[in-house]
Design an enzyme around this catalytic site. Sequence first.
Site, PDB file in Angstrom:
ATOM      1  N   ARG A  12       0.865  -1.127  -0.154  1.00  0.00           N
ATOM      2  CA  ARG A  12      -0.180   0.021  -0.129  1.00  0.00           C
ATOM      3  C   ARG A  12       0.636   1.231  -0.019  1.00  0.00           C
ATOM      4  NH1 ARG A  12       1.665   1.615   4.133  1.00  0.00           N
ATOM      5  NH2 ARG A  12       0.682   3.757   3.757  1.00  0.00           N
ATOM      6  N   GLY A  13       0.336   2.228  -0.054  1.00  0.00           N
ATOM      7  CA  GLY A  13       0.904   3.612  -0.081  1.00  0.00           C
ATOM      8  C   GLY A  13       1.361   3.919  -1.539  1.00  0.00           C
ATOM      9  N   ALA A  14       0.872   5.189  -1.853  1.00  0.00           N
ATOM     10  CA  ALA A  14       0.945   5.589  -3.591  1.00  0.00           C
ATOM     11  C   ALA A  14       2.209   5.183  -4.342  1.00  0.00           C
ATOM     12  CB  ALA A  14       0.691   6.981  -3.505  1.00  0.00           C
TER      13      ALA A  14
ATOM     14  N   GLN B 160      -2.525   2.509  10.066  1.00  0.00           N
ATOM     15  CA  GLN B 160      -1.173   2.706   9.373  1.00  0.00           C
ATOM     16  C   GLN B 160      -0.209   3.739  10.139  1.00  0.00           C
ATOM     17  OE1 GLN B 160      -4.078   3.068   7.673  1.00  0.00           O
ATOM     18  NE2 GLN B 160      -4.265   2.375   5.593  1.00  0.00           N
TER      19      GLN B 160
ATOM     20  N   ASP C 202      -2.132  10.810  -2.218  1.00  0.00           N
ATOM     21  CA  ASP C 202      -2.510   9.503  -3.277  1.00  0.00           C
ATOM     22  C   ASP C 202      -2.759  10.086  -4.676  1.00  0.00           C
ATOM     23  OD1 ASP C 202      -3.310   8.226  -0.441  1.00  0.00           O
ATOM     24  OD2 ASP C 202      -2.777   6.844  -1.860  1.00  0.00           O
TER      25      ASP C 202
ATOM     26  N   ASN D 183      -5.960  12.165   0.185  1.00  0.00           N
ATOM     27  CA  ASN D 183      -4.700  11.511   1.008  1.00  0.00           C
ATOM     28  C   ASN D 183      -5.754  10.619   2.036  1.00  0.00           C
ATOM     29  OD1 ASN D 183      -2.083  10.765   1.645  1.00  0.00           O
ATOM     30  ND2 ASN D 183      -2.438  11.644   3.455  1.00  0.00           N
TER      31      ASN D 183
HETATM   32  O1  MRU Z   1      -4.990   3.128   2.139  1.00  0.00           O
HETATM   33  P1  MRU Z   1      -3.466   3.355   2.070  1.00  0.00           P
HETATM   34  O2  MRU Z   1      -2.655   2.784   3.279  1.00  0.00           O
HETATM   35  O3  MRU Z   1      -2.823   2.843   0.731  1.00  0.00           O
HETATM   36  O4  MRU Z   1      -3.357   4.956   2.014  1.00  0.00           O
HETATM   37  C1  MRU Z   1      -2.087   5.611   1.919  1.00  0.00           C
HETATM   38  C2  MRU Z   1      -1.840   6.852   2.182  1.00  0.00           C
HETATM   39  O5  MRU Z   1      -3.180   7.726   2.180  1.00  0.00           O
HETATM   40  C3  MRU Z   1      -0.523   7.654   2.276  1.00  0.00           C
HETATM   41  O6  MRU Z   1      -0.663   8.668   2.580  1.00  0.00           O
HETATM   42  C4  MRU Z   1      -0.243   8.031   0.593  1.00  0.00           C
HETATM   43  O7  MRU Z   1      -0.180   6.892  -0.134  1.00  0.00           O
HETATM   44  C5  MRU Z   1       1.093   8.266   0.630  1.00  0.00           C
HETATM   45  S1  MRU Z   1       2.564   7.238   0.615  1.00  0.00           S
HETATM   46  C6  MRU Z   1       3.886   7.930   0.672  1.00  0.00           C
END
Ligand code: MRU
Length: 347
Positions: free
Chosen positions: A48-50, A193, A234, A244
């Site tokens: 996960r995470g962009a 998270q 995101d 986000n």
């Molecule tokens: O649902 P997730 O855990 O994938 O959400 C992640 C986020 O919102 C992060 O802040 C975003 O992807 C940036 S990661 C560097």
Amino acid sequence: VHATIEWLDKPRPHIRLIDQTALPSRELYLEIFTVDELVDAIKRLVVRGAPALGVAGGFGVLLALSQGNRESWPADRLETEIAKVRHCRPTAANLAWGVDRANSVAGLGYEAVRAEAFAIFHEDDAKNRELSRLGADWIQEKISSSSVRVITHCNTGALAATGWGTAYGIIRELHERQSLGLVYVDETRPLLQGSRLTSWELTQDGIDHVIQVDGAAASTILGGLVDVAIIGADRITANGDTGNKIGSLPLALACARASIPFIVAAPFSTVDLRMETGDEIAIEERGADEVSSYWAEGTTVPGVKVFNPAFDVTPNDLISAIVTEFGVFEPSISRPLARISELVDDR
Ligand code: MRU
């Protein structure tokens, strides 16, 4: 040292992921051999995470090609399988970006796709280190303290990227410059998270921090306990609006009220210039069970209706700075994305 995501050619081509759903109590790794396994892992937030999703998208195309070769898929089947990866989470721009980038060289064959997917992987770290330097410079210019107190939300560290992190990377950079004070980490309901992942990384990096419930953020900010909020993104639209993790917008509102900077940090692959404003961002809605019973044996009346948007959109006027590897853009004073477009044209 853990690796968030890796491509391994042997014994059979596959992706290896640290299972982010098991952290911090267990450090498990999953071996992913098929597109369906990857789609499931992405949907369950194993990865996960962009930025990490961008890499997963690139490796996902490679995985589809190798599975397709093994199982002799016709071209239309291959296309369908790649599309499954592209669409399995809607909000982070990077997933589709990574798929499209790797897929754009598919006509040149497996090795070309492999090289492109690895380029996405290797570039991530360099981009994040660069934006972290720029972000830390910007903060140090605005905030004279030698111990900058930070609030952050969700996880934007090595786990969300490949090795360094985005918003977390700025925190790390301030730490390396010996200019970091206490970090307030929102636990980040419903999947935690912040308390499971960000705190795990901060602990490994020896960075002093406290976890707070998301509901504490506004009073922490208005109470004068932090100097700056730093979050990831995101999807950032052409006007600077930023999608986000749910709970980011309340931080921005509180920062505006307290007149402290609210900073968004992301590699340029998170910017989606095809969308004009945040109204166009698709907000993923996730299952009710994440809110009603994910971490305990039921935290609600059985069967209660749940609203579980996974992201929110912060309007550009609440954002002090958008930090990318190409520079820092201040939405309120400089029509930021027009300038970003110029940079992209120059690339
Ligand atoms: O649902 P997730 O855990 O994938 O959400 C992640 C986020 O919102 C992060 O802040 C975003 O992807 C940036 S990661 C560097």
